[in-house]
Design a protein around this motif. Structure first.
Motif, short mmCIF file in Angstrom:
data_model
loop_
_atom_site.label_atom_id
_atom_site.label_comp_id
_atom_site.label_asym_id
_atom_site.label_seq_id
_atom_site.Cartn_x
_atom_site.Cartn_y
_atom_site.Cartn_z
N ARG A 17 0.68 -1.20 0.02
CA ARG A 17 -0.10 0.11 -0.27
C ARG A 17 0.87 1.52 0.00
N ASP A 18 1.91 1.10 0.78
CA ASP A 18 2.74 2.51 1.15
C ASP A 18 3.71 3.23 -0.09
N LEU A 19 3.85 1.73 -1.48
CA LEU A 19 4.39 1.62 -2.61
C LEU A 19 3.58 2.58 -3.62
N LYS A 20 2.32 1.80 -2.89
CA LYS A 20 1.68 2.16 -4.29
C LYS A 20 1.08 3.73 -4.48
N GLN A 21 1.03 4.03 -2.90
CA GLN A 21 0.97 5.18 -2.32
C GLN A 21 2.45 6.43 -2.85
N ALA A 22 3.25 6.16 -2.86
CA ALA A 22 4.46 6.68 -3.44
C ALA A 22 4.35 6.29 -5.07
N GLY A 23 3.57 6.09 -5.63
CA GLY A 23 3.72 5.71 -7.13
C GLY A 23 4.76 4.81 -7.94
N GLY A 24 4.77 3.61 -6.60
CA GLY A 24 6.06 2.88 -6.74
C GLY A 24 4.83 0.80 -7.61
N GLU A 25 5.85 0.02 -7.94
CA GLU A 25 5.31 -1.06 -7.42
C GLU A 25 6.56 -2.20 -7.82
N ARG A 26 6.00 -2.96 -7.56
CA ARG A 26 7.41 -4.16 -7.24
C ARG A 26 7.66 -5.12 -8.59
N LEU A 27 8.66 -5.25 -8.47
CA LEU A 27 9.22 -5.92 -9.28
C LEU A 27 8.88 -7.41 -10.15
N GLN A 28 8.69 -7.56 -11.68
CA GLN A 28 7.69 -8.88 -11.24
C GLN A 28 8.64 -9.51 -12.34
N ASP A 29 8.18 -10.83 -12.02
CA ASP A 29 8.45 -12.30 -12.90
C ASP A 29 9.74 -12.34 -11.51
N GLY A 30 9.47 -12.65 -10.35
CA GLY A 30 10.31 -13.20 -9.83
C GLY A 30 11.85 -12.29 -9.22
N ARG A 31 11.74 -11.49 -9.78
CA ARG A 31 12.74 -10.41 -9.75
C ARG A 31 12.49 -9.81 -8.11
N CYS A 32 12.93 -9.65 -7.82
CA CYS A 32 13.14 -8.69 -6.02
C CYS A 32 14.13 -7.32 -6.18
N GLY A 33 13.28 -5.83 -5.87
CA GLY A 33 13.16 -5.08 -6.42
C GLY A 33 11.73 -4.24 -7.09
N VAL A 34 12.23 -3.06 -6.68
CA VAL A 34 10.35 -1.83 -6.98
C VAL A 34 11.56 -0.98 -8.54
N ARG A 35 10.39 -0.70 -8.73
CA ARG A 35 10.67 0.65 -10.03
C ARG A 35 9.61 2.15 -9.46
N ILE A 36 10.56 3.36 -9.20
CA ILE A 36 9.71 4.24 -8.76
C ILE A 36 10.54 5.41 -9.35
N LYS A 37 9.68 6.36 -8.62
CA LYS A 37 10.49 7.91 -9.63
C LYS A 37 10.65 7.76 -10.80
N GLY A 38 11.20 6.89 -11.40
CA GLY A 38 11.82 6.63 -12.47
C GLY A 38 13.23 5.49 -12.50
N TRP A 39 13.33 4.93 -10.94
CA TRP A 39 14.22 4.35 -11.25
C TRP A 39 13.88 2.28 -10.53
N ILE A 40 15.08 2.32 -11.08
CA ILE A 40 14.27 0.67 -11.11
C ILE A 40 15.39 -0.09 -9.93
N VAL A 41 15.19 -0.32 -9.32
CA VAL A 41 16.25 -1.04 -7.74
C VAL A 41 16.20 -2.28 -7.64
N GLU A 42 16.81 -3.12 -7.24
CA GLU A 42 17.06 -4.46 -8.27
C GLU A 42 17.94 -5.16 -7.12
N SER A 43 17.98 -6.19 -6.12
CA SER A 43 18.83 -7.19 -5.23
C SER A 43 18.62 -8.64 -6.22
N THR A 44 19.82 -9.02 -6.52
CA THR A 44 19.44 -10.06 -6.88
C THR A 44 21.11 -11.25 -5.89
#
Length: 295
Positions: A17-44
Motif C-alpha cells: 500500500r505504501d509503495l503504491k501510494q508513493a507511485g511505485g510497484e514491485r518488480l515482476q517475474d520473480g525479481r526482487c526490487g521496486v520501480r519508483i520515480k523513474g528508478w529500478i532498484v533490484e537485488s540478486t
C-alpha cells in the motif's frame, strides 16, 4: 500459527500500500526490487561460486587467492530509466579493486596456521593482502536506449567530482516508510578463524529518496580493525531528469594496541559488530563526490 501468517500478510499488504501510494510497484517475474520515480532498484542473491567458477575467477583476476565465500552472482543495481544511468555493485569488480590496490599483508601471530589455507598440497607464502581489503565504491555505466546507438558520439559520460555538498539524511528518519530494503553479501572470509573480512551492500528506498551503504569490514583478531564505508544518496527529482547523486567515502582504521591505549577493550569479542565501534576508529580518509553526467 495462523495468526502469525495473518500478521505477516498484513505487513506485506501495508508495504504494498505504501509503495503504491508513493507511485511505485514491485518488480515482476520473480525479481526482487521496486520501480519508483523513474528508478529500478533490484537485488540478486545466489549461492557462492562453484569450484569451476572459483578457478575461472582466479584466472580472470590473475590470482591463486580468493575469499572463502565469494557470492559471484550477487548484485545490487539502481538504474535511472530516462538517462540510462546504472549504478551497481558486485564481487568481481570489488576484487579487481583489491588486486589493483595490492596492500602489503597484515602481520599476524596466527600466520603460521595459514600457510596451507589455499592450496593444501603445497606451502603458500603469505605475500599478498589476505584481508581482501578493497577501495571499491561501486560501478557505473550508461545503458543505451532503443533510440541511441553504440556509435553515437553524443553518448553521456559519467564523472564523480569532489564537492562540498552534504547528504540530506533527515529523510532517513522514522517519518517516511521504507518501501524496499535488502542486504547483499558480496564476499566473506573468516581469516582461518582469526577474524573476519566482509563486504556487503545495503539499500533502503523511501518515497522521497534511496540510500545505500557499501561496507568493507575487517577485524584481524588482536591486531587490526579496518572499516571502509561508502554511502550513496539520491533524492528523487520531480522532473525525472538527470539524477543528483552524492557519494561519501569514509575509511577508518586502528590497531588493537592503539585502542587499548585509549582505554577501549583489547578483547576481540568486544568488536563483533562494526555498528557499535566505528566511531572509536579514527578516520584516515574521507571524501564526498557528486555524480555528473555530460553529453
Amino acid at each position: 500459527m495462523g495468526g502469525g501468517r495473518s500478521e505477516e500478510a498484513k505487513a506485506e499488504s501495508d508495504e504494498d500500500r505504501d509503495l503504491k501510494q508513493a507511485g511505485g510497484e514491485r518488480l515482476q517475474d520473480g525479481r526482487c526490487g521496486v520501480r519508483i520515480k523513474g528508478w529500478i532498484v533490484e537485488s540478486t542473491k545466489r549461492s557462492i561460486l562453484s569450484s569451476s567458477q572459483h578457478e575461472e575467477w582466479e584466472t580472470r583476476l590473475r590470482t591463486s587467492h580468493l575469499p572463502e565465500m565469494v557470492f559471484g552472482a550477487n548484485s545490487l543495481s539502481l538504474q535511472h530509466e530516462r538517462s540510462g544511468l546504472k549504478i551497481y555493485f558486485n564481487a568481481f569488480d570489488a576484487l579487481m579493486g583489491w588486486k589493483q590496490e595490492s596492500l602489503p599483508p597484515v602481520e599476524v601471530p596466527a600466520a603460521a596456521k595459514w600457510k596451507f589455507r589455499c592450496k593444501p598440497s603445497q606451502e603458500v607464502i603469505l605475500d599478498y593482502d589476505y584481508t581482501f581489503t578493497t577501495p571499491y565504491c561501486g560501478s557505473e555505466m550508461i545503458s543505451l536506449g532503443a533510440e541511441q546507438s553504440a556509435s553515437d558520439d553524443s553518448r553521456s559520460s559519467i564523472k564523480w567530482e569532489e564537492c562540498n555538498e552534504q547528504m540530506d539524511l533527515t529523510t532517513l528518519g522514522p517519518k517516511e516508510p521504507i518501501l524496499f530494503y535488502d542486504e547483499v553479501v558480496l564476499y566473506e572470509d573468516e581469516l582461518a578463524d582469526s577474524g573476519v573480512s566482509l563486504l556487503t551492500v545495503k539499500v533502503r528506498v523511501m518515497p522521497s529518496c534511496w540510500f545505500l551503504l557499501l561496507r568493507f569490514w575487517l577485524r584481524v583478531d588482536g591486531v587490526l580493525m579496518r572499516l571502509r564505508d561508502t554511502r550513496v544518496f539520491c533524492a528523487f527529482d520531480s522532473d525525472n531528469g538527470a539524477p543528483t547523486i552524492i557519494r561519501e567515502s569514509c575509511w577508518r582504521e586502528a590497531t588493537f594496541q592503539s585502542l587499548s591505549l585509549k582505554g577501549f577493550p583489547s578483547d576481540s569479542a568486544a568488536y563483533s559488530d562494526p555498528n557499535g565501534i566505528y566511531l572509536k576508529l579514527p578516520v584516515i580518509f574521507h571524501e564526498t563526490r557528486h555524480l555528473r553526467m555530460s553529453c
